[in-house]
Write a protein that holds these residues in place. Sequence first.
Motif, PDB file in Angstrom:
ATOM      1  N   GLU A 106       0.893  -1.220   0.068  1.00 29.46           N
ATOM      2  CA  GLU A 106      -0.114  -0.049   0.123  1.00 29.46           C
ATOM      3  C   GLU A 106       1.000   1.246   0.052  1.00 29.46           C
ATOM      4  OE1 GLU A 106      -4.193   1.386   1.757  1.00 29.46           O
ATOM      5  OE2 GLU A 106      -2.992  -0.153   2.992  1.00 29.46           O
ATOM      6  N   PHE A 109       1.731   2.328  -3.604  1.00 30.91           N
ATOM      7  CA  PHE A 109       0.630   3.005  -4.107  1.00 30.91           C
ATOM      8  C   PHE A 109       0.792   4.545  -3.699  1.00 30.91           C
ATOM      9  CE2 PHE A 109      -2.152  -1.070  -4.919  1.00 30.91           C
ATOM     10  CZ  PHE A 109      -1.316  -1.467  -6.011  1.00 30.91           C
ATOM     11  N   ASN A 110       0.768   4.682  -2.405  1.00 31.01           N
ATOM     12  CA  ASN A 110       0.514   5.867  -1.597  1.00 31.01           C
ATOM     13  C   ASN A 110       1.815   6.878  -2.159  1.00 31.01           C
ATOM     14  OD1 ASN A 110      -1.867   5.586  -0.258  1.00 31.01           O
ATOM     15  ND2 ASN A 110      -0.841   4.843   1.345  1.00 31.01           N
ATOM     16  N   SER A 113       1.227   8.179  -5.655  1.00 26.20           N
ATOM     17  CA  SER A 113       0.359   9.092  -5.758  1.00 26.20           C
ATOM     18  C   SER A 113       0.749  10.194  -5.322  1.00 26.20           C
ATOM     19  CB  SER A 113      -1.086   8.581  -4.976  1.00 26.20           C
ATOM     20  OG  SER A 113      -1.723   7.624  -5.618  1.00 26.20           O
ATOM     21  N   GLN A 119      -1.443   6.581 -11.803  1.00 24.60           N
ATOM     22  CA  GLN A 119      -1.737   5.297 -11.866  1.00 24.60           C
ATOM     23  C   GLN A 119      -0.565   4.439 -11.567  1.00 24.60           C
ATOM     24  OE1 GLN A 119      -2.956   2.011 -15.054  1.00 24.60           O
ATOM     25  NE2 GLN A 119      -5.005   3.088 -14.298  1.00 24.60           N
ATOM     26  N   ARG A 152      -9.294   0.446  -3.661  1.00 22.34           N
ATOM     27  CA  ARG A 152      -9.425   1.770  -2.875  1.00 22.34           C
ATOM     28  C   ARG A 152      -8.443   2.777  -3.824  1.00 22.34           C
ATOM     29  NH1 ARG A 152      -8.297  -1.018   2.277  1.00 22.34           N
ATOM     30  NH2 ARG A 152      -6.323   0.076   2.291  1.00 22.34           N
ATOM     31  N   TYR A 153      -7.756   2.104  -4.970  1.00 24.21           N
ATOM     32  CA  TYR A 153      -6.853   3.073  -5.970  1.00 24.21           C
ATOM     33  C   TYR A 153      -7.150   2.797  -7.188  1.00 24.21           C
ATOM     34  CZ  TYR A 153      -4.271   2.837  -1.285  1.00 24.21           C
ATOM     35  OH  TYR A 153      -3.723   3.000  -0.129  1.00 24.21           O
ATOM     36  N   ASP A 154      -6.643   3.697  -7.993  1.00 19.38           N
ATOM     37  CA  ASP A 154      -6.885   3.611  -9.496  1.00 19.38           C
ATOM     38  C   ASP A 154      -5.607   2.991 -10.039  1.00 19.38           C
ATOM     39  OD1 ASP A 154      -7.996   3.929 -11.984  1.00 19.38           O
ATOM     40  OD2 ASP A 154      -6.789   6.104 -12.251  1.00 19.38           O
ATOM     41  N   HIS A 155      -4.981   1.698  -9.619  1.00 24.42           N
ATOM     42  CA  HIS A 155      -3.823   1.155  -9.947  1.00 24.42           C
ATOM     43  C   HIS A 155      -4.133  -0.300 -10.540  1.00 24.42           C
ATOM     44  CE1 HIS A 155      -1.802   4.607  -8.089  1.00 24.42           C
ATOM     45  NE2 HIS A 155      -1.986   4.125  -6.919  1.00 24.42           N
TER      46      HIS A 155
END
Length: 217
Positions: A106, A109-110, A113, A119, A152-155
Motif C-alpha cells: 500500500e 501506491f501511496n 500518488s 496510476q 481503493r486505488y486507481d492502480h
Amino acid sequence: MQTAARSQQDTGHTLGRYRHICAFFNSVEEQRRVLRPFITEGFEHGHSAYHYVDPELREEHLRWLAEAGVDVSEAMGSGQLEVRPWQDSLLRGGGFDLDPWLASFEEVFNAASAAGYKQTRFLGHMEWALQDLPGVEDLIEYEARVNYLIPRYDHAVICTYDLTKFGASVVMDALRTHPAVIIGGLRQENPFFVSPEELLLEVRERRSNHKIPSVGR
C-alpha cells in the motif's frame, strides 16, 4: 476474441473494471510478448511502474524493458520505474511476512500518488513463492487479501505464474483469488473468482486441518 494486447490497448489507461489480474504463461517469451503493451502503454500515459523479480533475472528484465522502448535510466532516475529483487520487497529478512508486505504494498501506491502519478502498474513474478523460506505458504492468503486494497486505488496489479513451475492446486487457487485472468494470451473476467471473505475462511479451515497444498510441481 481479442488478444490480451489488443484488449489492453482498447481499455486504455483504465485497464477495465478489474485491476487484480493473474496471468499464466508457459514461457518467458510468451509472458513478455503478452505483457509488453501493458508495460509500454503505462509509460506512454505517464504512469509509474513497480516490478518485483527474481534477483538472478533482474538485469535481464531491465534489458528487456530497454528493448521494449522504455528509457530505463531516465525512468529509474526519476522514480517512475522501480525494479526490485524479491529480497528487497517480499522476502526481507529471509522469509515472507504477510502483514508487513501488505503494508509496504500500500505504501508503494501511496508514494506514487504523492509523487503525482495517477496510476501505478504493478507487475509481480510469483516464482518467489517457490523459495523454501518461512511464510511462503501464505501465498494464497496474500492474493486474497490484496483484493481488499486494490479497489481503493486507481492502480493495476498483474501477478504472473509460470505454468511449468507451479502445481495444479496453486494454479487453481490463483485463479480463485483474481477477478480477471490472462490465459492463452487472452484477458477476460475470471469466472472462477471467489470473494476474499469466502476464500480466507477456507484458508483458515485448511490450516486447522493441516491441508496446505504444495506450491511447486
